[in-house]
Design a protein around this motif. Structure first.
Motif, mmCIF file in Angstrom:
data_model
loop_
_atom_site.group_PDB
_atom_site.id
_atom_site.type_symbol
_atom_site.label_atom_id
_atom_site.label_comp_id
_atom_site.label_asym_id
_atom_site.label_seq_id
_atom_site.Cartn_x
_atom_site.Cartn_y
_atom_site.Cartn_z
ATOM 1 N N UNK A 1 -12.454 11.031 16.158
ATOM 2 C CA UNK A 1 -11.133 11.738 16.368
ATOM 3 C C UNK A 1 -10.619 12.194 14.892
ATOM 4 N N UNK A 2 -10.566 11.454 13.901
ATOM 5 C CA UNK A 2 -10.163 11.845 12.816
ATOM 6 C C UNK A 2 -11.194 12.882 12.199
ATOM 7 N N UNK A 3 -12.184 12.664 12.355
ATOM 8 C CA UNK A 3 -13.402 13.589 11.654
ATOM 9 C C UNK A 3 -13.035 14.997 12.341
ATOM 10 N N UNK B 1 -2.962 10.136 5.243
ATOM 11 C CA UNK B 1 -3.197 11.045 4.029
ATOM 12 C C UNK B 1 -3.813 10.306 3.075
ATOM 13 N N UNK B 2 -3.508 8.966 2.746
ATOM 14 C CA UNK B 2 -3.972 7.964 1.960
ATOM 15 C C UNK B 2 -5.661 7.758 2.401
ATOM 16 N N UNK B 3 -5.751 7.637 3.617
ATOM 17 C CA UNK B 3 -7.280 7.535 3.968
ATOM 18 C C UNK B 3 -8.066 8.704 3.767
ATOM 19 N N UNK B 4 -7.465 9.849 4.015
ATOM 20 C CA UNK B 4 -8.392 11.062 4.300
ATOM 21 C C UNK B 4 -8.126 12.350 3.118
ATOM 22 N N UNK C 1 0.730 -1.237 0.133
ATOM 23 C CA UNK C 1 0.167 -0.044 -0.094
ATOM 24 C C UNK C 1 0.928 1.036 0.049
ATOM 25 N N UNK C 2 2.030 1.180 0.599
ATOM 26 C CA UNK C 2 2.933 2.275 0.506
ATOM 27 C C UNK C 2 3.557 2.577 -0.514
#
Length: 248
Positions: A133-135, A162-165, A38-39
């Protein structure tokens, strides 16, 4: 890419209202890209993945492409130029990462040194697996609407976040910064140019943070060298296989 070309690309994204991601390759990130699919995919997907290491340049030279030192774009050299551009164009910058007290020191220093730019931030000590928490962090970033978001939470945590959001972040440029916030706060010292230009920044950092960096450098550097040697060996073998046969 050289530092001026990276600064120009970030500046253009901010002025034109685009979104780009600026990641980087050093020996540690190269090793991670070999270990984590994934990286690797993330680094292939970003708009810019610049060279952040003399070791990478030496490996490229060993493989046949000799690039000048101008192509090393470490954050020690890159970030001041980015911040000067922000000060000139009155851009806003949001820093995500570091301990709360270190982040606050860094922001105070930046506001004094670059008075025309706008600075804000959030520490990196939140539960990155907690959707709420992320939101909350994303909402705080988007409320500021910064031109540039610098994520300094260490590899590969910052890349994963960063990839997720990235699709939810209302920014023009996302930059992966590692320990840059600690450096701007004066907690981590910058490597002297002479040592860095010799390709020995890893040794300088190892002597200052041996517990944290021993595995990365003492195991990672030989692993990197082995990857490059195997790549060259495989390339040589392939060239031999592709050579036309000679009739007796």
């Amino acid at each position: 890419m050289t530092i001026p070309s990276i600064v120009e690309a970030v500046q253009r994204a901010c002025i034109e209202g685009n979104k780009i991601i600026v990641a980087n390759y050093n020996i540690h990130s190269f090793n991670l890209s070999m270990q984590l699919p994934w990286y690797y995919d993330f680094l292939q997907s970003v708009e810019i993945a610049n060279c952040d290491s003399v070791g990478i340049l030496k490996a490229i030279a060993y493989m046949g492409l000799d690039l000048p030192l101008d192509y090393r774009a470490s954050y020690t050299l890159l970030m001041p130029k980015i911040l000067e551009s922000c000060n000139q164009h009155r851009f806003s910058v949001f820093f995500l990462g570091a301990k709360p007290e270190y982040l606050q020191i860094a922001l105070e220093r930046l506001k004094l040194k670059y008075p025309n730019a706008c600075f804000a931030g959030h520490h990196g000590y939140f539960d990155k697996e907690d959707p709420k928490a992320n939101q909350a962090v994303i909402e705080q970033i988007n409320q500021v609407k910064p031109n540039i978001l610098v994520v300094g939470m260490g590899m590969p945590i910052q890349e994963s976040w960063v990839q997720k959001h990235r699709s939810s972040l209302e920014v023009n440029a996302i930059m992966l910064g590692g320990a840059i916030i600690d450096r701007m706060a004066g907690i981590v010292s910058d490597c002297p140019d002479l040592i860095s230009n010799m390709g020995l920044e890893w040794l300088y950092r190892l002597t200052r943070e041996p517990k944290r960096l021993a595995a990365r450098y003492l195991l990672g550097n030989p692993a990197f060298a082995l990857h490059i040697a195997l790549a060259m060996s495989n390339a040589d073998a392939l060239r031999v296989e592709l050579m036309p046969g000679i009739d007796g």
